[in-house]
Each structure stands twice: as structure tokens, then as C-alpha cells.
Design a protein around this motif. Sequence first.
Motif, PDB file in Angstrom:
ATOM      1  N   SER A 120      39.132  92.693   4.439  1.00 41.99           N
ATOM      2  CA  SER A 120      40.016  91.581   4.069  1.00 41.99           C
ATOM      3  C   SER A 120      39.215  90.389   3.583  1.00 41.99           C
ATOM      4  CB  SER A 120      40.865  91.166   5.268  1.00 41.99           C
ATOM      5  OG  SER A 120      41.732  92.201   5.627  1.00 41.99           O
ATOM      6  N   LYS A 121      38.124  90.093   4.276  1.00 40.36           N
ATOM      7  CA  LYS A 121      37.288  88.957   3.887  1.00 40.36           C
ATOM      8  C   LYS A 121      36.714  89.175   2.484  1.00 40.36           C
ATOM      9  CE  LYS A 121      34.010  85.640   4.629  1.00 40.36           C
ATOM     10  NZ  LYS A 121      33.533  84.679   5.518  1.00 40.36           N
ATOM     11  N   SER A 165      37.784  91.173   0.113  1.00 44.23           N
ATOM     12  CA  SER A 165      38.848  91.172  -0.891  1.00 44.23           C
ATOM     13  C   SER A 165      39.188  89.759  -1.333  1.00 44.23           C
ATOM     14  CB  SER A 165      40.107  91.852  -0.334  1.00 44.23           C
ATOM     15  OG  SER A 165      39.879  93.228  -0.189  1.00 44.23           O
ATOM     16  N   SER A 166      39.109  88.810  -0.396  1.00 46.69           N
ATOM     17  CA  SER A 166      39.421  87.418  -0.741  1.00 46.69           C
ATOM     18  C   SER A 166      38.319  86.779  -1.596  1.00 46.69           C
ATOM     19  CB  SER A 166      39.647  86.592   0.527  1.00 46.69           C
ATOM     20  OG  SER A 166      38.426  86.369   1.216  1.00 46.69           O
ATOM     21  N   LEU A 167      37.121  87.357  -1.593  1.00 45.70           N
ATOM     22  CA  LEU A 167      36.006  86.815  -2.370  1.00 45.70           C
ATOM     23  C   LEU A 167      35.901  87.427  -3.766  1.00 45.70           C
ATOM     24  CD1 LEU A 167      33.225  86.731   0.396  1.00 45.70           C
ATOM     25  CD2 LEU A 167      34.685  84.849  -0.374  1.00 45.70           C
ATOM     26  N   ALA A 214      41.371  89.230  -7.726  1.00 46.00           N
ATOM     27  CA  ALA A 214      42.570  89.933  -7.271  1.00 46.00           C
ATOM     28  C   ALA A 214      42.648  91.305  -7.921  1.00 46.00           C
ATOM     29  CB  ALA A 214      43.808  89.108  -7.599  1.00 46.00           C
ATOM     30  N   GLN A 250      38.756  94.002   9.027  1.00 51.51           N
ATOM     31  CA  GLN A 250      38.519  92.554   9.003  1.00 51.51           C
ATOM     32  C   GLN A 250      37.525  92.201   7.896  1.00 51.51           C
ATOM     33  OE1 GLN A 250      37.109  90.949  12.719  1.00 51.51           O
ATOM     34  NE2 GLN A 250      37.042  88.859  11.963  1.00 51.51           N
ATOM     35  N   HIS A 274      30.613  85.394  -5.666  1.00 56.06           N
ATOM     36  CA  HIS A 274      31.553  84.327  -5.320  1.00 56.06           C
ATOM     37  C   HIS A 274      30.879  82.954  -5.331  1.00 56.06           C
ATOM     38  CE1 HIS A 274      33.885  81.817  -2.447  1.00 56.06           C
ATOM     39  NE2 HIS A 274      34.897  82.298  -3.159  1.00 56.06           N
ATOM     40  N   ASP A 290      28.999  88.099   8.368  1.00 53.56           N
ATOM     41  CA  ASP A 290      30.275  88.797   8.173  1.00 53.56           C
ATOM     42  C   ASP A 290      30.288  90.141   8.906  1.00 53.56           C
ATOM     43  OD1 ASP A 290      31.181  86.770   6.550  1.00 53.56           O
ATOM     44  OD2 ASP A 290      30.931  87.885   4.669  1.00 53.56           O
TER      45      ASP A 290
END
Length: 169
Positions: A71-72, A74-76, A79, A68, A104, A166
Motif C-alpha cells: 500500500s505504501k 502504491s501511493s509513491l 496511479a 502494508q 518519488h 519501510d
Amino acid sequence: MKRILVTITLAAAAAWIMATPAAAQGHSQSHSGGGSAAAGSMGGGHGVDASGTSGPRAPGQLLTQNTQLSSKLSSLLPAGTDLQTAASGFRNLGQFVAAVHVSHNLNIPFDQLKCTELATTAACPGMTVPSKSSHLGQAIQTLKPTISSTDSKSAAKQAEKEASADMNQ
């Protein structure tokens, strides 16, 4: 009278000594269903791994266990960023997660922030290695000189709060 006073004093001292180790253990920060060490303190790097050995664990190892959080993060990050590579070199998971948030939040390229904060050859591929490492606030100030010292410290504290939140999910 003296004998009673000595007995009471010894009993109190014994009770205090017995209670000290229990108090030193503190309160657990683990959460129900969160068997991951990454859900613990900001450092998040101690525990027993799958092989049964205990001790500090690398942020990358903790990220592998906490999908979890992975994933968080990776989104920050941009890519295609490999989290294991990005996390390498940081002392603990909290330091890495806070750096991701600063990158970020302030639109600072993560690789530059990591290089400035860690100041190692491994952290600075293809870049000039700074002469000394910086804490997060100093790294912000170096990379965003238009931000005041107060604002850079505030940004670092905010990122540390976000990192803590987080890791405790």
C-alpha cells in the motif's frame, strides 16, 4: 604441567568451535507480529514459502505477503502501476523499494529509473536498453545530470534508509 596446558588448550578450542556456528547465525531482525520475510533485512528475499521450500524469493512475491508495504509503495508510484510488474527484475525487495523512493523523491519516472538501473530488455519496454546496468546513484546521475555526483549518492543513501525503514515496519 604440560598435560594441564594441553587440556586447557583443547577445551578452549572445543568451546570456540562450538560457539562459532551459533555466532554465525547472528541476531534475528524479525519483529513481533511480522511473520513476513519482507520485514527482515534490506534484501528481504530469503525464507520458507507456503509450499515449504526455502531460498531466495522475488520482490513481487514478498510484496504479495506484505500488504502494508504494498500500500505504501502504491501511493509513491503513479496511479494504476502494477506492483508485481514494477518489482520484476530487481534482485531483491530492498533494491526495488529504494528505487521507488528515488523515483518519488526526485520526480524521476519510475520506468526510466528501472530501465537505467537494470538495463534489460524486460525492464525497458519501448525504450532503448542501456549498454550496462547502473547502481542507484549512477542511475540518478544519468537521469538527472544537473544533480552533482555527491548529491546523487546522498539521494540514493536516503532512499535506501527509507526503504529499510519501510521494510522493518
